[in-house]
Design a protein around this motif. Structure first.
Motif, PDB file in Angstrom:
ATOM      1  N   UNK A  17      14.887  17.917  57.620  1.00 25.60           N
ATOM      2  CA  UNK A  17      14.972  16.519  58.023  1.00 25.60           C
ATOM      3  C   UNK A  17      14.492  16.383  59.464  1.00 25.60           C
ATOM      4  N   UNK A  18      13.534  15.499  59.679  1.00 23.85           N
ATOM      5  CA  UNK A  18      12.987  15.262  61.010  1.00 23.85           C
ATOM      6  C   UNK A  18      13.536  13.992  61.650  1.00 23.85           C
ATOM      7  N   UNK A  19      13.973  13.059  60.850  1.00 13.77           N
ATOM      8  CA  UNK A  19      14.605  11.830  61.335  1.00 13.77           C
ATOM      9  C   UNK A  19      15.382  11.216  60.167  1.00 13.77           C
ATOM     10  N   UNK A  20      16.379  10.336  60.466  1.00 13.31           N
ATOM     11  CA  UNK A  20      16.827   9.857  61.779  1.00 13.31           C
ATOM     12  C   UNK A  20      17.577  10.943  62.555  1.00 13.31           C
ATOM     13  N   UNK A  21      17.943  10.635  63.807  1.00 13.33           N
ATOM     14  CA  UNK A  21      18.507  11.638  64.702  1.00 13.33           C
ATOM     15  C   UNK A  21      19.805  12.234  64.171  1.00 13.33           C
ATOM     16  N   UNK A  22      20.591  11.450  63.431  1.00 15.86           N
ATOM     17  CA  UNK A  22      21.872  11.961  62.930  1.00 15.86           C
ATOM     18  C   UNK A  22      21.682  13.041  61.875  1.00 15.86           C
ATOM     19  N   UNK A  23      20.487  13.119  61.284  1.00 13.63           N
ATOM     20  CA  UNK A  23      20.214  14.121  60.248  1.00 13.63           C
ATOM     21  C   UNK A  23      19.192  15.155  60.682  1.00 13.63           C
ATOM     22  N   UNK A  24      18.509  14.897  61.801  1.00  9.51           N
ATOM     23  CA  UNK A  24      17.410  15.764  62.219  1.00  9.51           C
ATOM     24  C   UNK A  24      17.890  17.189  62.481  1.00  9.51           C
ATOM     25  N   UNK A  25      17.101  18.130  62.059  1.00 12.35           N
ATOM     26  CA  UNK A  25      17.413  19.540  62.294  1.00 12.35           C
ATOM     27  C   UNK A  25      18.063  20.244  61.128  1.00 12.35           C
ATOM     28  N   UNK A  26      18.559  19.500  60.162  1.00 13.40           N
ATOM     29  CA  UNK A  26      19.132  20.128  58.979  1.00 13.40           C
ATOM     30  C   UNK A  26      18.040  20.711  58.098  1.00 13.40           C
ATOM     31  N   UNK A  27      18.228  21.943  57.634  1.00 13.64           N
ATOM     32  CA  UNK A  27      17.212  22.627  56.840  1.00 13.64           C
ATOM     33  C   UNK A  27      17.860  23.210  55.584  1.00 13.64           C
ATOM     34  N   UNK A  28      17.152  23.094  54.475  1.00 11.62           N
ATOM     35  CA  UNK A  28      17.597  23.637  53.194  1.00 11.62           C
ATOM     36  C   UNK A  28      16.565  24.633  52.699  1.00 11.62           C
ATOM     37  N   UNK A  29      17.037  25.741  52.154  1.00 16.88           N
ATOM     38  CA  UNK A  29      16.165  26.756  51.566  1.00 16.88           C
ATOM     39  C   UNK A  29      16.645  27.070  50.159  1.00 16.88           C
ATOM     40  N   UNK A  30      15.704  27.125  49.209  1.00 15.69           N
ATOM     41  CA  UNK A  30      16.029  27.432  47.816  1.00 15.69           C
ATOM     42  C   UNK A  30      15.077  28.505  47.294  1.00 15.69           C
TER      43      UNK A  30
END
Length: 458
Positions: A235-248
């Motif tokens: 997630x790149x935006x919005x700021x409250x979600x930015x930085x979260x990464x998922x790997x499958x």
């Protein structure tokens, strides 16, 4: 001395090897005389070559390729059918005339939004054509691939091809959707939104990366023998979600090795296993389940899948207009449903598959019906029912064909809650330059839990 082959050389060598194996039918999933139909009355991946009786569905003549148009400086393909006009438009006033070629979900949307929802029907264009390497491997798989125990996986399956070009049951059709061609390795920058009932929304910009083992620069057939694909999103935006990464890591035989997933939490700066990234865990602000994504993904083991049959239906298709760079997201996203002015529906043959929740299994859906395009094996419509057996969610995949790459994709994917009046939409890219990048030079290292920490931006 070690020699390294390019991706093209690896695939060509693999195709030669696969061709030699075609002579061995000891593990044949279907008889050789059925496989021979792929050169005759069926397309190389099992669709009917012929048109329908009245000509409203034309014969498949090979689809289209790079000659169909061009890509501009921003990465958007020209619409080869921009001059087409709707043949007619289905509205709440005339829907009864066409209900035999509509899903229960589409009919429910007409009932829920009688004044605004409509389906513009255009001439049918059978555009799908796929790379020859994929077709060669698909033919081999048709002769050898079998379902694993309980259907929850594949045996004798070779990556880079369709599992079952001549499916014998509903589970095989589901696996065709899961294993359909989407390119060997790509990255896309897309927007997801879950608008309120008044149409207001906050877009989320997501970078999504997908690679099949054969698309990696360090492909190892032995180490990746049970990997269907690697998937990562940030997630790149919005700021409250930015930085979260998922790997499958999606597996082929999920009996022997279930899906593996990890999440990176930007606030905690920690990578954790994420077994909940599957089945009916909520996604898109609760507007869909995890296995609703891509119309259906993951293990099919909690449902009994019945092949209801094949039928002609009006489905979203060749949705170049929906993906046009002339549109803003606010032009597409409106209260209740997507703006039908930008939609394109066509009459196509689809496989109808019904999943009924198994006794003793848990899922918020008691039943789900998928309608899968015969030419691409990409699901176009899906209906989901709650525990009471009431129609709850209606999904539509607005298919687009990247003819320069010979890759089917979506220009929008919607999940409607016909009870609450809200919905989620994903896969939009209208305001993103060069949103899709195909043939990415990924390595296995980019799809490891350690790589997630480096991807976090805060």
């Amino acid at each position: 001395m070690m020699f390294f082959l390019s991706k093209t050389q690896r695939l060509s060598a693999g195709s030669l090897y696969l061709g030699l194996l075609l002579t061995h039918q000891a593990l044949a999933a279907v008889p050789q005389e059925q496989i021979a139909r792929l050169d005759k009355d069926l397309t190389p991946i099992g669709a009917e070559r012929a048109g329908n009786a009245d000509g409203s569905i034309p014969a498949w003549t090979g689809g289209i390729g790079p000659e169909a148009g061009r890509r501009d400086a921003s990465g958007f393909l020209s619409d080869p059918f921009a001059a087409d006009k709707p043949l007619f438009t289905i509205t709440a006033a005339n829907v009864a005339q066409y209900q035999g070629k509509l899903t229960p979900g589409q009919l429910a949307l007409f009932k829920r939004y009688p004044d605004t929802y409509r389906i513009p029907v255009y001439p049918t264009r059978r555009t799908v054509s796929l790379p020859q390497d994929f077709l060669n491997t698909s033919r081999l798989n048709a002769a050898n691939t079998q379902l694993a125990e309980g259907g929850n996986g594949l045996q004798n399956f070779r990556s880079g091809g369709l599992p079952f070009a001549i499916p014998q049951n509903g589970m095989e059709v589901i696996w065709n959707h899961i294993g359909r061609y989407r390119g060997l390795a790509f990255e896309r920058m897309v927007v997801q939104a879950s608008p309120q009932t008044n149409g207001s929304f906050t877009p989320s910009l997501i970078k999504q990366q997908l690679a099949y083992p054969a698309g990696l620069t360090d492909y190892s057939p032995q180490e990746m023998a049970n990997v269907l694909y690697f998937y990562r999103e940030e997630f790149l935006s919005p700021s409250r979600m930015a930085g979260g990464v998922l790997l499958v890591h999606e597996t082929i035989n999920q009996v022997s090795e279930p899906r593996m997933a990890w999440q990176y939490n930007a606030g905690q700066r920690r990578v954790r296993r994420a077994p909940q990234i599957a089945y009916d865990s909520p996604g898109a602000e609760g507007m869909r389940t995890m296995d609703d994504f891509d119309m259906f993904n993951g293990s099919p083991d909690r449902f009994d899948w019945e092949l209801v049959g094949k039928k002609e239906m009006y489905i979203p298709y060749n949705s170049n207009k929906m993906g046009s760079p002339t549109l803003k997201y606010s032009d597409i996203i409106q209260a209740g449903h997507l703006n039908p002015e930008h939609a394109r529906y066509e009459l196509h043959r689809v496989w109808h598959v019904r999943g009924t929740l198994k006794a003793g299994q848990r899922h918020i859906y008691s039943r789900r019906d998928l309608f899968i395009d015969e030419d691409s094996w990409q699901a176009a419509e899906a209906d989901a029912y709650d525990g009471r057996g009431q129609l709850w969610r209606v999904s539509e995949g607005h298919g687009i064909f990247f003819y320069d790459q010979k890759i089917p994709q979506f220009s929008a994917e919607t999940h409607y809650d016909v009870l609450s009046g809200r919905y989620a939409v994903g896969a939009l890219y209208n305001e993103q330059q060069n949103a899709y990048q195909f043939g990415m030079p990924y390595s296995r290292k980019q799809f490891t839990p350690n790589a997630l920490r480096a991807a976090g931006i805060r």
